[in-house]
Design an enzyme around this catalytic site. Sequence first.
Site, PDB file in Angstrom:
ATOM      1  NE  ARG A  77      -3.668   0.168   2.520  1.00 34.21           N
ATOM      2  CZ  ARG A  77      -4.481   0.421   3.534  1.00 34.21           C
ATOM      3  NH1 ARG A  77      -4.623  -0.456   4.501  1.00 34.21           N
ATOM      4  NH2 ARG A  77      -5.151   1.543   3.588  1.00 34.21           N
ATOM      5  CG  HIS A  88      -6.294  -1.645  -5.304  1.00 37.09           C
ATOM      6  ND1 HIS A  88      -4.989  -1.927  -4.962  1.00 37.09           N
ATOM      7  CD2 HIS A  88      -6.701  -0.682  -4.439  1.00 37.09           C
ATOM      8  CE1 HIS A  88      -4.617  -1.175  -3.952  1.00 37.09           C
ATOM      9  NE2 HIS A  88      -5.649  -0.400  -3.615  1.00 37.09           N
ATOM     10  CE1 TYR A  92     -21.860  15.056 -11.634  1.00 36.18           C
ATOM     11  CE2 TYR A  92     -20.702  15.089  -9.537  1.00 36.18           C
ATOM     12  CZ  TYR A  92     -21.885  15.065 -10.258  1.00 36.18           C
ATOM     13  OH  TYR A  92     -23.080  15.055  -9.597  1.00 36.18           O
TER      14      TYR A  92
END
Length: 846
Positions: free
Chosen positions: A50, A96, A139
């Site tokens: 990570r 993931h 968006y």
Amino acid sequence: MAPMARSSRSGSRAAPDPSEPFVEKIVDIDVSAEMEGSYLEYAYSVIYSRALPDARDGLKPVQRRILFQMSEMGLRPDRSYVKSARVVGDVMGKLHPHGDTAIYDALVRLAQDFALRLPLVDGHGNFGSLDDGPAAPRYTEARPAPPATAMTTGLDEDEVDFVPNYDNKLMQPEVLPAAIPNLLVNGASGIAVGMATNMAPHNLVEVVAAAQHLVAHPDADLEALMRFVPGPDLPTGGKIVGLEGIRDAYRTGRGSFKTRATAKIESLTPRKRGIVVTELPYMVGPERVIEKVREGVQAKKLQGISAITDLTDREHGLRLVIEVKTGFNPDAVLEQLYRHTPMEDSFGINNVTLVEGQPRTLGLRELLTVWVGHRIDVVRRRSQFRLGKRRDRLHLVEGLLLAIVDIDEVIEVIRSSEDAGIARARLMDVFDLSEPQATYILDLQLRRLTKFSRIELEKEQDELKREIDELEAILADEQRLRGVVSDEMGEVARLYGTPRRTILLDSAGAGVSGATGVAPAVGTGRGAKAPALSLEVADTPCHVLLSATGLLARTSDDAAPSREGARHAHDVIRSVVGATARADVGAVTNRGRVVRVSVLDLPSLPPTQGAPSLSGGVPVTEVAALEPGEKVLALVALAPDAPTLALGTKAGVVKRVAAGDVPNKDVFDVIGLKDGDEVVGAAAVADGDELVFVSSDASLLHFAASSVRPQGRAGGGMAGIKLAAGAEVVFFGTVAAHVRDGDGSSEGLAGAVVVTVAGSSDALPGTQTGSAKVTPFELYPGKGRATGGVRAQRFLRGEDALILAWVGAAPARAVGSGGQPLDLPAPDARRDGSGQPLAAPVAAVG
């Protein structure tokens, strides 16, 4: 602590018989051992999967998976955008196993040009700013940026190992091929368990140059590499003040440096002055600065500020205007801002990265060594893969050529066979073919049996043999393999390299002791707790210096800067002019203009032995109002008794401006330029001096300055050199009649040298190394004005033009784009000989 017990039930069983007693299985577990084991597993997962990047491709697992999945989705820089939510969903579902927020945050960072020096994702929409977060993934749209293709190209050629995904249903790369040194170029930040990483971005061209040097010289030390990588290059520009912390970080992997905003003092109105900030320290937003300034003014830590306005927009970029109250010294106010606001910030380098799965703290040399080793392994594996593929194809082509020779018998064997298996076996037996060859012939289309197809096959056979020989030669010779790796690095720098944005300064310069920015008290004399700030400087003689990287400074006394030891850390002197501390000097630009510069606005350099260092200088753009694309070429004195000014243009025009023709204006023209022409050089000149032109086709012409009649400022000059078709002037300068060489042992024109650098005219400026030659000036015969010159350098293969030239007093010193010193070859007595290859691109000579 006594061990606790817990119940464990597993598996499925039939409903219990009510008549039988229920027996519960209890397992005793040591809580401390359980917690220790669970925490270690969690810590390892955070560190390895990570938070920390891999030293080879510089990516964290989520970033690697994003780039890989975008490649698998068929997204390309030249194709349309897709919704960011689609990319996030594919990455989360296939690779993931974490939340969509973490994936989208990583995607956004890969697209932010203020966070990464070389963004890997091309974002469309609101991807946030330093003060605001991005829009939701539904968006925004995204696609890979062009550099991302260099990170993923070659995944289908066995360049890296693949490992299973989280559910063992798909395969993903363990590391990307990474043709870009991403870890150094883009930096990294992350917090793991018990450790953290914070790496600064660097310039791609500089890092690649250092890596190429390491490929050619595996034993190169840190000092040699720092000649190519003098310091970080931050995406937001600004200044780095103090290089000792950077040297420590490059040596040990840990260090710190200070970043300063780029600010200049301007006249906002005829009676109001202010501080205009155009670049902020790395990861510092304008709203944070505005908030701290307002807090400082309210707490009376900052004095002399009347207002702060944010005029930032998409067209002009960052622009913070800080108004200074009348009676306050803007320089002192600026020092307060550096001291009490984020306009000066500290960056702590902590180069913690994963090497073979283990977290390690690496210096510059170790980071480059890991990436270079990775690229060598990638190119070796790719060559082995291609060699195998071409050998297999050659095997099939040879079998097909055998079949075409006896095609009638081949057809007869196939027609007389019962099935494909028998036909394959008979073909192998009759024509001595292998099983793949026989299968390939059986699958052959009849249209391939023409005479033209045979010619194509023979041509393909020859090409395959040539490629196989080349690949075998690369795999058999380590030096040749390293040469391929170095060439690919250079190509990446040529495609994606950009000029340096951050200015490196050894120190911030001498400050004013006790400065508070408060105007001196008048009248009663009471209440003044700090000494009045005064910038009254005596009008003493000094010299104004211009460096190759565009820094201006003045000496603290009348001692002329010596050329002895003129090689500094990261800079050379381009122009020197005598002046006084309260006088003005002129900055001659390529647009044929002279811009007045107040000497008092320039930082004063302390006295030094030999040549002064310009590390404490100020960028010329901060003290001279230049137009877009305009650059300063030289400095000239503006005194009425100053010598005449000589100028040379790209089209070969020469002009001498009449002495004393200096208007009382801040900016004025000194030559009438034709459309498309520009000034390439300027210098003060006397009648006994020599004017020198060097053209792109390697012609050098010099003639007496007395042959050029002085003209008024509006004059357009006269013919200086006769240029061949397609050629242009790359250098114009003067050689004094009496030039003292570096050690002061002789005088005369023999003290001058000619430096020429040849390369390809089609290459991206600043990316090609080229070949250089240093020749004594006395070897070049003088000729008349408006004639052609004599050849100054013979071009090597791949060279067709001079990309840089310089004529001046020895010793000549070269620097790269960041001002780092570069070695020039020894002087060559051959006037028209060829040059010697350079180790890195030369940006300037002085």
